[in-house]
Design a protein around this motif. Structure first.
Motif, short mmCIF file in Angstrom:
data_model
loop_
_atom_site.label_atom_id
_atom_site.label_comp_id
_atom_site.label_asym_id
_atom_site.label_seq_id
_atom_site.Cartn_x
_atom_site.Cartn_y
_atom_site.Cartn_z
N GLY A 210 90.22 -96.21 -25.45
CA GLY A 210 90.54 -95.16 -24.54
C GLY A 210 92.11 -94.55 -24.79
N ARG A 211 92.80 -95.46 -25.14
CA ARG A 211 94.12 -95.08 -25.31
C ARG A 211 94.30 -93.84 -26.61
NH1 ARG A 211 95.59 -100.64 -25.70
NH2 ARG A 211 96.51 -101.48 -23.51
N GLY A 212 93.56 -94.31 -27.52
CA GLY A 212 93.62 -93.24 -28.54
C GLY A 212 92.83 -91.76 -28.37
N ILE A 213 91.83 -91.90 -27.41
CA ILE A 213 91.23 -90.73 -26.85
C ILE A 213 92.30 -89.94 -26.08
CG2 ILE A 213 89.38 -89.84 -25.40
CD1 ILE A 213 87.52 -92.11 -26.38
N ARG A 214 92.81 -90.81 -25.16
CA ARG A 214 93.88 -90.13 -24.36
C ARG A 214 95.16 -89.44 -25.07
NH1 ARG A 214 92.76 -94.64 -20.87
NH2 ARG A 214 91.68 -94.03 -18.95
N LYS A 215 95.38 -90.34 -26.24
CA LYS A 215 96.53 -89.44 -27.07
C LYS A 215 95.90 -88.12 -27.74
CE LYS A 215 99.20 -90.59 -31.45
NZ LYS A 215 99.46 -91.67 -32.30
N ASP A 216 94.90 -88.14 -28.12
CA ASP A 216 94.04 -86.97 -28.73
C ASP A 216 94.15 -85.63 -27.73
OD1 ASP A 216 93.66 -88.06 -31.01
OD2 ASP A 216 91.61 -88.46 -30.91
#
Length: 226
Positions: A210-216
């Motif tokens: 989810g961290r990567g998705i929020r970064k995107d």
């Protein structure tokens, strides 16, 4: 125009929303059956009756959901039907452990659904992330999904990882129940610990990916206002 997806408050709201939705399910599907089972067992009831009482909590959930929402909850109905199937099989075979192992069928079915969603339409985690991670801006989420191969890859990876976890939980439960020389009551408790392990693992996967998705999402918002 400000972007809700970049605000800390929206992120906190999303997390609290997850807790509000997950905690009642955890109590209803994990804690309550265990409490009912051991309560009946302490009253001197047989393993079969205690397991039947524990499984009957799914019927209570089905009825409560139907009354509250004025419609049948498909997931709750499916859980109850699995319980009935496991109970009938246990009575026919004379093995109360089948009532416990039937949870593996439920987990495997969810795993199949997750994998199937990767092949047909959008993956399951697309909708989950759209609800919980979009920060209250599903329109922006849909736009990002169309434009970002990185986001699509991460969401599909999360969906596949969750499917693997559901299959793993389904497989692990069988030897735990049948191959560890546990009593039926111990097997019931161990089965719920397997479920709790799945929940923790899903949380880790969701938090990590989810961290990567929020970064995107954040980068997309910055580009939109750059």
């Amino acid at each position: 125009m400000s972007s809700p997806v970049n605000k800390t408050g929206s992120s906190q709201l999303g997390r609290s929303g997850v807790l509000r939705k997950v905690l009642p399910l955890l109590l209803a599907d994990v804690v309550l059956p265990v409490v009912v089972y051991f309560a009946l067992h302490l009253q001197g009831q047989s393993d079969m009756i205690a397991l039947s009482g524990a499984g009957a909590t799914s019927l209570v959930r089905l009825v409560v959901s139907a009354v509250r929402n004025r419609r049948i909850d498909g997931l709750a109905a499916f859980v109850f039907l699995l319980f009935v199937a496991g109970l009938v099989a246990s009575l026919l075979v004379g093995d109360p452990r089948l009532v416990i192992v039937k949870d593996s069928a439920f987990s495997a079915a969810i795993g199949v659904g997750f994998l199937g969603s990767l092949l047909i339409g959008r993956p399951v985690m697309y909708f989950v992330s759209r609800w919980f991670i979009s920060g209250g801006d599903p329109v922006r989420w849909d736009a990002l999904w169309q434009r970002s191969p990185s986001l699509r890859k991460k969401v599909r990876t999360m969906t596949a990882a969750c499917a693997v976890l559901f299959f793993a939980e389904a497989i692990v439960r069988v030897p735990v129940v049948y191959s560890m020389n546990l009593s039926v009551s111990q097997a019931e408790g161990a089965s719920k610990f397997v479920t709790l392990g799945l929940i923790v693992a899903l949380g880790v996967v969701g938090r990590t990916l989810g961290r990567g998705i929020r970064k995107d999402i954040k980068e997309f918002g910055q580009q939109a206002h750059g």
